[in-house]
Design a protein around this motif. Structure first.
Motif, PDB file in Angstrom:
ATOM      1  N   SER A 122     -77.103 -39.543  38.200  1.00 21.38           N
ATOM      2  CA  SER A 122     -76.232 -39.908  37.090  1.00 21.38           C
ATOM      3  C   SER A 122     -74.782 -39.661  37.467  1.00 21.38           C
ATOM      4  CB  SER A 122     -76.595 -39.083  35.855  1.00 21.38           C
ATOM      5  OG  SER A 122     -76.301 -37.727  36.088  1.00 21.38           O
TER       6      SER A 122
ATOM      7  N   ARG B 147     -78.983 -44.858  28.064  1.00 21.33           N
ATOM      8  CA  ARG B 147     -79.562 -44.136  29.196  1.00 21.33           C
ATOM      9  C   ARG B 147     -80.255 -42.879  28.680  1.00 21.33           C
ATOM     10  NH1 ARG B 147     -75.320 -42.374  33.109  1.00 21.33           N
ATOM     11  NH2 ARG B 147     -75.292 -40.434  31.921  1.00 21.33           N
TER      12      ARG B 147
ATOM     13  N   SER C   4     -80.453 -42.695  35.627  1.00 23.04           N
ATOM     14  CA  SER C   4     -79.994 -44.084  35.621  1.00 23.04           C
ATOM     15  C   SER C   4     -81.148 -45.073  35.793  1.00 23.04           C
ATOM     16  CB  SER C   4     -78.963 -44.291  36.736  1.00 23.04           C
ATOM     17  OG  SER C   4     -79.543 -44.017  38.003  1.00 23.04           O
TER      18      SER C   4
ATOM     19  N   THR D 238     -82.496 -46.851  32.152  1.00 24.39           N
ATOM     20  CA  THR D 238     -81.346 -47.441  31.463  1.00 24.39           C
ATOM     21  C   THR D 238     -81.775 -48.751  30.816  1.00 24.39           C
ATOM     22  OG1 THR D 238     -79.802 -46.423  33.011  1.00 24.39           O
ATOM     23  CG2 THR D 238     -79.000 -48.294  31.727  1.00 24.39           C
TER      24      THR D 238
END
Length: 728
Positions: free
Chosen positions: A455, A663, A668, A671
């Motif tokens: 992230s 998110r 990530s 997402t």
């Protein structure tokens, strides 16, 4: 070093442990967490000093009780019990003092009374038959064959290769594999025999001669002697201490032969080392991998998986329906014959009595794997009760201790897998009826970002919020486990050398084993469910869960066409998008208060883990970044203001259908894009939802829980074990 110097050295080490709990230890931050390990290692190297350490710990516990220093009690008690389990022999008067102290803890609130009751019951068993705790730990951790104590345990370490550097994964895989290969079933059986005999006979046991004798026996003779010792120790519950000692002395004389009394060498007590537990390391690469590993733990690949062997769990009679032995035989749906008429059985062919009513004709018999068998089990309709409903449920003989290595992102993935497992178990119970599932978390922050799942947030504190909360709730977890956050990357990157192998094999394996053995108090974390609505009306809403946080951000700059449309409508009011937020405010009276607001925002952040206080799990702290427009002489200006609220249920919508990004759990990989709305609420237990749906068929009241639903947990909680739980 004489006895007084030994005692003063041990006392100094114990006091250093207590200063570390207070945060006043003068050592460097990187050395924290090593004090307990070095203390236990010193005792293992000189087992005759174990009674000295036990006596010192008892005195410190009584001093903490008199001074009302409660934050010392649980760490000292865990250190004491871990020493007592491995001690070659502890005087009964010392065990009696510990037992009395544990009984006094029953007057204190949780977790003191819970841990005190657990240890008091263990001590009662140990006083009746010395060596029982050691014996049971080795038997269960190594799945040794034992009819009197048929329990099995295994430690599973899961690491996400996309979240941790390859060096850390390779180092842990090498260390755990080396620790596993160093232990053999015969060696573990010999350890159990030697420890039980020395615990019962004390100084009169010639431990060196006993070890030499056990090494000279064949594997079959070692197992035979092991079974005799286990039967004697486990069968000592209703007998006197003297009878128990006499039984073990008879086994001892059968091994070494009759010897004159007092002929054992006077070297002090020589302990038997506690073997490392069975630890397996897994790179979490598949979504279903956790469930598959648990199934294979219950049903190893080496176990026969013929239909007759699977009959008990799959309940073939219910799957295939009723048929009498004298009736026509049933054939498998999976055809293995040639389809030629002469290959079919003759009508007058008698049906012999059989264990299974499933018959195959010709062909090759396909051997089912454990996973195939469980797939059949899951496919069985849940509504039909099993035959013989009066039979008790299966006993939980297996314990799986899942250690999650990494930061909050792997815990978010664990919440997903746990929710999927609970949904599977709600439809058809298999694992939870036979398996005790325990979760553990060791925080590890990679030295450098790796992979695509990193992230944008920086700093270990933001990536390890769950570990930070557990450290605030339990100081012993903070001292022993949170310190591994930076130690593991350093040890993994050490150059290959004998010194590195010595440090990693001992320290990492020992700390993980200590955490799994002594960390038995769960801290339950609320899992939250989220429903995501997309901009494309043809796309179905997505449902997911998260554990730590949910972040939304404005996705992209609007297109040229959207800008022209906004200018004509006069709605281009600076950065961000318009949002409508509906939520239930959390108030002290616990009454539901519905609120709604409309604002312009660049995004919001929902956090489920409190940043400072220990209380407050189960409530979302929502921060909404609101854009305030100000008109002045210089023109129009915009400023950002943070609106904060606490809620358990919240809905967010974009009335202009402007998309934003979502998110989950700082990962990530999780997402969602082109989102125009979301709904967040506490995740319900799948078994509760299933029973609630069934109960609603027979009840007109949808709000009140009736029948079995009243006794089921409503919320899905993910329990993570620590040494003390939450200390109030």
């Amino acid at each position: 070093m004489d006895s007084s110097e030994v005692e003063s050295d041990i006392l100094r080490r114990v006091r250093a442990l207590l200063r570390e709990l207070d945060g006043h230890h003068p050592s460097c931050q990187s050395d924290r967490g090593m004090l307990r390990w070095t203390l236990h290692k010193k005792i293992q190297q000189n087992p005759s000093t174990s009674c000295v350490l036990v006596r010192i710990l008892v005195k410190e516990l009584e001093r903490a009780e008199r001074g009302d220093l409660r934050h010392y009690i649980i760490p000292l008690l865990h250190t004491l019990m871990y020493t007592l389990i491995q001690a070659p022999c502890v005087p009964d008067e010392l065990c009696a003092r510990i037992y009395d102290f544990c009984k006094r803890l029953l007057t204190l609130p949780k977790p003191f009374c819970t841990i005190g009751l657990d240890y008091a019951s263990r001590l009662q068993v140990e006083r009746t038959a010395p060596g029982t705790l050691y014996q049971r730990m080795v038997i269960s951790e190594h799945s040794l064959p034992s009819a009197p104590f048929p329990y099995q345990e295994r430690i599973f370490i899961f690491a996400d290769p996309e979240l941790l550097p390859e060096a850390i994964c390779n180092a842990l895989l090498t260390d755990t594999e080396a620790a596993r290969l160093s232990q053999s079933p015969g060696g573990c059986m010999s350890c159990v025999v030697a420890h039980a005999l020395q615990a019962a006979l004390g100084d009169s046991c010639d431990i060196h001669g006993l070890r030499a004798r056990l090494q000279g026996l064949s594997p079959g003779d070692v197992e035979r002697c092991f079974q005799q010792v286990v039967a004697a120790v486990e069968g000592a519950g209703g007998s006197e201490r003297g009878q128990h000692t006499a039984r073990l002395e008879s086994i001892y004389r059968g091994l070494l032969g009759p010897e004159p009394a007092g002929n054992a060498p006077q070297e002090g007590l020589q302990g038997t080392p506690l073997p490392n537990p069975n630890i397996s390391f897994h790179l979490w690469t598949e979504d279903e991998q956790l469930w598959k590993e648990l199934v294979l733990f219950l049903r190893p690949l080496s176990q026969s998986c013929e239909p007759g062997c699977l009959g008990q769990d799959l309940e073939m009679q219910d799957i295939l329906g009723d048929c009498e032995c004298c009736g026509q035989s049933r054939f498998s749906v999976l055809s293995t014959d040639s389809g030629i008429e002469r290959d079919l059985p003759a009508p007058e062919e008698p049906c012999a009595p059989c264990r299974s009513r499933l018959h195959r004709k010709g062909g090759i018999k396909k051997k089912l794997s454990p996973l195939d068998g469980v797939a059949l089990l899951q496919a069985k309709p849940p509504g039909k009760p099993p035959r013989g409903s009066g039979t008790p449920p299966p006993q939980r003989l297996h314990t799986a201790r899942l250690v999650l290595l990494g930061d909050d992102r792997i815990l978010g993935r664990l919440a997903q897998a746990f929710h999927s497992l609970r949904k599977r178990e709600a439809r058809r119970v298999f694992l939870t009826a036979r398996l005790d599932l325990q979760f553990y978390h060791i925080p590890v922050v990679p030295g450098q970002p790796s992979g695509t799942a990193v992230s944008e947030q920086a700093g270990p504190e933001e990536l390890c919020e769950v570990a930070g909360y557990l450290g605030r709730a339990d100081p012993w977890y903070e001292s022993n486990i949170n310190t591994l956050c930076h130690i593991i990357p350093k040890l993994a990157t050490m150059p290959s050398s004998p010194s590195r192998a010595l440090v990693t094999d001992l320290f990492l394996t020992d700390v993980i084993a200590y955490y799994a053995r002594m960390g038995t108090q769960p801290v339950p974390f609320q899992v939250h469910s989220v429903k995501v609505l997309f901009q494309d009306p043809a796309q179905d809403p997505a449902e997911d869960v998260f554990l730590t946080e949910l972040l939304t951000q404005v996705q992209d700059s609007p297109s040229h066409r959207e800008l022209n449309t906004a200018k004509r409508k006069g709605t281009l009011d600076g950065p961000g998008i318009d949002l409508t937020v509906t939520y239930r405010k959390v108030v002290l009276s616990d009454r539901q208060k519905e609120l709604a607001l409309s604002l312009r925002s660049t995004g919001l952040l929902m956090k489920a883990i409190p940043a400072e206080e220990v209380q407050g799990l189960g409530c979302l702290s929502v921060t909404i970044t609101e854009i305030i427009r100000t008109n002045n002489l210089a023109g129009r200006s915009f400023s950002a203001v943070a609106n904060r609220l606490k809620t358990r249920n919240i809905k967010v919508r974009s009335p202009e259908q402007r998309p934003f990004m979502v998110r989950l759990d700082k990962d990530s990989r999780r997402t969602y894009r082109d989102v125009i709305g979301l709904e967040v609420s506490p995740c319900l237990e799948p078994s509760y939802c299933l029973q609630k749906t069934r109960a609603m068929k027979f009840s007109s009241d949808e709000t009140e829980d009736v029948g079995l639903v009243k006794y089921l947990p409503k919320s899905l909680l993910l329990p993570i074990n620590t040494f003390a739980g939450v200390i109030q």
